[in-house]
Scaffold this motif. Structure first.
Motif, PDB file in Angstrom:
ATOM      1  N   THR A  43     -19.307  12.737   5.831  1.00 11.03           N
ATOM      2  CA  THR A  43     -18.488  13.630   6.649  1.00 11.03           C
ATOM      3  C   THR A  43     -17.136  13.766   5.978  1.00 11.03           C
ATOM      4  O   THR A  43     -16.471  12.753   5.722  1.00 11.03           O
ATOM      5  N   LEU A  57     -13.709   6.275   1.347  1.00 11.45           N
ATOM      6  CA  LEU A  57     -14.529   7.341   0.758  1.00 11.45           C
ATOM      7  C   LEU A  57     -15.568   6.815  -0.248  1.00 11.45           C
ATOM      8  O   LEU A  57     -16.754   7.144  -0.145  1.00 11.45           O
ATOM      9  N   ARG A  74      -6.048  12.319  -3.207  1.00  9.15           N
ATOM     10  CA  ARG A  74      -5.613  10.928  -3.371  1.00  9.15           C
ATOM     11  C   ARG A  74      -5.509  10.582  -4.852  1.00  9.15           C
ATOM     12  O   ARG A  74      -6.122  11.218  -5.701  1.00  9.15           O
ATOM     13  N   SER A 125       0.832  -1.204   0.000  1.00 15.11           N
ATOM     14  CA  SER A 125       0.000   0.000   0.000  1.00 15.11           C
ATOM     15  C   SER A 125       0.864   1.251   0.000  1.00 15.11           C
ATOM     16  O   SER A 125       1.962   1.264   0.565  1.00 15.11           O
ATOM     17  N   ASP A 182      -4.505  10.463   8.824  1.00 18.10           N
ATOM     18  CA  ASP A 182      -4.622  10.885   7.420  1.00 18.10           C
ATOM     19  C   ASP A 182      -3.510  11.868   7.049  1.00 18.10           C
ATOM     20  O   ASP A 182      -3.024  12.608   7.894  1.00 18.10           O
TER      21      ASP A 182
HETATM   22  C1  WQD Z   1      -9.750   9.012   1.025  1.00 20.44           C
HETATM   23  C2  WQD Z   1      -9.923  10.481   1.357  1.00 20.44           C
HETATM   24  C3  WQD Z   1     -10.136  10.899   3.697  1.00 20.44           C
HETATM   25  C4  WQD Z   1     -13.992   8.835   4.176  1.00 20.44           C
HETATM   26  C5  WQD Z   1      -6.863   3.976   2.895  1.00 20.44           C
HETATM   27  C6  WQD Z   1      -5.619   3.342   3.408  1.00 20.44           C
HETATM   28  C7  WQD Z   1      -4.663   3.155   2.276  1.00 20.44           C
HETATM   29  C8  WQD Z   1      -5.281   2.470   1.081  1.00 20.44           C
HETATM   30  C9  WQD Z   1      -6.682   2.824   0.794  1.00 20.44           C
HETATM   31  C10 WQD Z   1      -5.457   0.167   1.622  1.00 20.44           C
HETATM   32  C11 WQD Z   1      -9.125  10.933   2.566  1.00 20.44           C
HETATM   33  C12 WQD Z   1     -11.422  11.268   2.977  1.00 20.44           C
HETATM   34  C13 WQD Z   1     -12.828   9.365   3.646  1.00 20.44           C
HETATM   35  C14 WQD Z   1     -14.988   9.706   4.655  1.00 20.44           C
HETATM   36  C15 WQD Z   1     -13.617  11.594   4.033  1.00 20.44           C
HETATM   37  N1  WQD Z   1      -4.965   1.122   0.988  1.00 20.44           N
HETATM   38  N2  WQD Z   1     -12.638  10.715   3.581  1.00 20.44           N
HETATM   39  N3  WQD Z   1     -14.766  11.054   4.566  1.00 20.44           N
HETATM   40  O1  WQD Z   1      -7.393   6.857   3.897  1.00 20.44           O
HETATM   41  O2  WQD Z   1      -6.591   7.542   1.591  1.00 20.44           O
HETATM   42  O3  WQD Z   1      -6.503   5.199   2.253  1.00 20.44           O
HETATM   43  O4  WQD Z   1      -7.459   3.097   1.957  1.00 20.44           O
HETATM   44  O5  WQD Z   1      -5.980  -0.595   2.066  1.00 20.44           O
HETATM   45  O6  WQD Z   1      -3.580   2.501   2.723  1.00 20.44           O
HETATM   46  O7  WQD Z   1      -5.029   4.187   4.363  1.00 20.44           O
HETATM   47  O8  WQD Z   1      -8.666   6.170   1.802  1.00 20.44           O
HETATM   48  O9  WQD Z   1     -10.983   6.206   1.066  1.00 20.44           O
HETATM   49  O10 WQD Z   1     -10.485   6.207   3.539  1.00 20.44           O
HETATM   50  O11 WQD Z   1      -9.988   8.233   2.195  1.00 20.44           O
HETATM   51  O12 WQD Z   1     -13.468  12.798   3.994  1.00 20.44           O
HETATM   52  O13 WQD Z   1     -16.023   9.288   5.177  1.00 20.44           O
HETATM   53  O14 WQD Z   1     -11.298  10.699   1.692  1.00 20.44           O
HETATM   54  O15 WQD Z   1      -9.875  11.808   4.734  1.00 20.44           O
HETATM   55  O16 WQD Z   1      -8.686  12.228   2.317  1.00 20.44           O
HETATM   56  P1  WQD Z   1      -7.260   6.556   2.463  1.00 20.44           P
HETATM   57  P2  WQD Z   1     -10.112   6.644   2.170  1.00 20.44           P
END
Ligand code: WQD
Length: 356
Positions: free
Chosen positions: A224, A208, A239, A132, A304
């Motif tokens: 949120t 997300l 991202r 990852s 994050d």
């Molecule tokens: C994306 C963006 C959140 C949810 C994680 C793991 C990473 C990878 C994929 C593994 C961020 C924002 C999210 C919500 C939000 N591989 N967000 N509200 O955290 O980048 O990556 O999953 O398994 O290793 O860390 O992905 O989709 O959770 O978040 O604002 O309800 O969306 O803060 O900026 P992340 P995510």
């Protein structure tokens, strides 16, 4: 082509009923590989494999088995002639990993050790490991190349991925035979174009895209957004989203690479090198689906980082692989998938909107 036809190769896939595993198995079967897969079904359903079989018209051998049950893993290995391992199985919820670190270390790290031992005992040394972008921590430079330092990880889940990478690297130094590619995924989203497979966790809607999906079909009142004050163009997290079918084909290319070269241990990024913010994501999803996604801002989520965008050129060059699906496609597929997994809810009009 001849060598590929002459002997059907067998891939042992851990975590095959999960999101990335199931999509990858579709590609493996389509490319002519035989697939043996295990999953403990703690956060996925075996029905995914039935749909994989329907989509491909081919059979998958499945065992419900936990990697912590080393004895059973050994038995399965002994029963089949395995050529490669693709190791997806892991727990992956960042927040949960901070709450239950021991469970994460045990499952992810010890589970991998058991797998490696079974591989060794059966003379299997070719492996693709599901790593990852989280191993890079808070990036020191952007875009992130494979040479970027790893280890300064901000959460327990990520540390398990980092530790496993280090372990595999040590192993490949100690024993010449190992041939391992660690694919460092950026953010996988999207679903199979049939709409019959997708991200369908039994719990943990923390990422997300699945969360937006839940809001879109009325299962959650609003999204949120974690953090509006990041050092990014609109203040929300950026991202590098990659379509899961592109990710899947990256694994097939990685197997070909393992056949052609002795790499010992090689990490490669899988991403598009294109950053999208949370707000851009929401707006684009709304535009494509014509479904309103209400949101509110909250504080930053622990662990994050502001921006994760890769330099994907090495992965593309080394694997002779190209991601082809745009962000629009990532969103559209998500919608058709919502429809087929939850056919009796308001996902219906969403589905037709997307196909229109
Ligand atoms: C994306 C963006 C959140 C949810 C994680 C793991 C990473 C990878 C994929 C593994 C961020 C924002 C999210 C919500 C939000 N591989 N967000 N509200 O955290 O980048 O990556 O999953 O398994 O290793 O860390 O992905 O989709 O959770 O978040 O604002 O309800 O969306 O803060 O900026 P992340 P995510």
């Amino acid at each position: 082509v001849l060598s590929k036809m002459s002997k059907q190769k067998t891939v042992f896939v851990t975590g095959g009923t999960g999101y990335i595993g199931s999509h990858c198995i579709v590609d493996l079967l389509n490319e002519g590989y035989e697939v043996i897969t295990i999953d403990n079904l703690t956060n996925s359903r075996s029905g995914a494999l039935r749909r994989v079989e329907e989509i491909t018209g081919k059979k998958v051998t499945f065992y419900q088995c936990d990697l912590l049950d080393g004895e059973t893993v050994h038995k399965i290995f002994a029963k089949h002639k395995i050529d490669y391992v693709i190791h997806f199985a892991a727990m992956k919820a960042v927040g949960e990993s901070m709450q239950f670190p021991l469970i994460y270390y045990k499952n992810n790290v010890i589970g991998t050790i058991n797998l490696i031992e079974a591989m060794k005992a059966n003379n299997v040394y070719q492996m693709v490991f599901s790593s990852s972008c989280t191993v890079y921590g808070d990036p020191e430079h952007l875009p992130i190349t494979e040479d970027h330092p790893t280890g300064a990880v901000t959460n327990v889940y990520g540390r398990t991925k980092y530790l496993i990478e280090e372990m595999l690297k040590d192993l490949s130094r100690a024993e010449e035979k190992w041939n391992i590619i660690a694919l460092r995924y950026f953010n996988p989203v999207g679903a199979h174009p049939s709409g019959r497979l997708g991200e369908d966790p039994t719990k943990n809607f923390t990422n997300l895209m699945p969360y937006i999906g839940q809001v879109a079909i009325g299962k959650k009142p609003n999204l949120t957004i974690f953090g509006s004050d990041y050092d990014t163009p609109d203040g929300t997290g950026v991202r590098d989203y990659i379509h899961v079918m592109d990710l899947a084909s990256g694994h097939v290319s990685a197997l070909t690479k393992l056949d052609q070269e002795h790499l010992k241990f090689k990490p490669l990024n899988l991403g598009l090198g294109h950053g999208i913010s949370v707000l851009e994501f929401v707006k684009e999803f709304e535009r494509l689906t014509k479904v309103h996604i209400p949101y509110e801002f909250a504080g930053r989520r622990i662990g994050d980082v502001a921006t994760l965008v890769c330099d994907g050129s090495r992965g593309m060059k080394e694997l002779k692989w190209q991601p082809t699906r745009s962000f629009q496609v990532m969103c559209k597929y998500r919608c058709s998938q919502l429809f087929s997994i939850h056919p009796f809810i308001s996902g219906f009009h969403l589905y037709w909107d997307c196909l229109a």
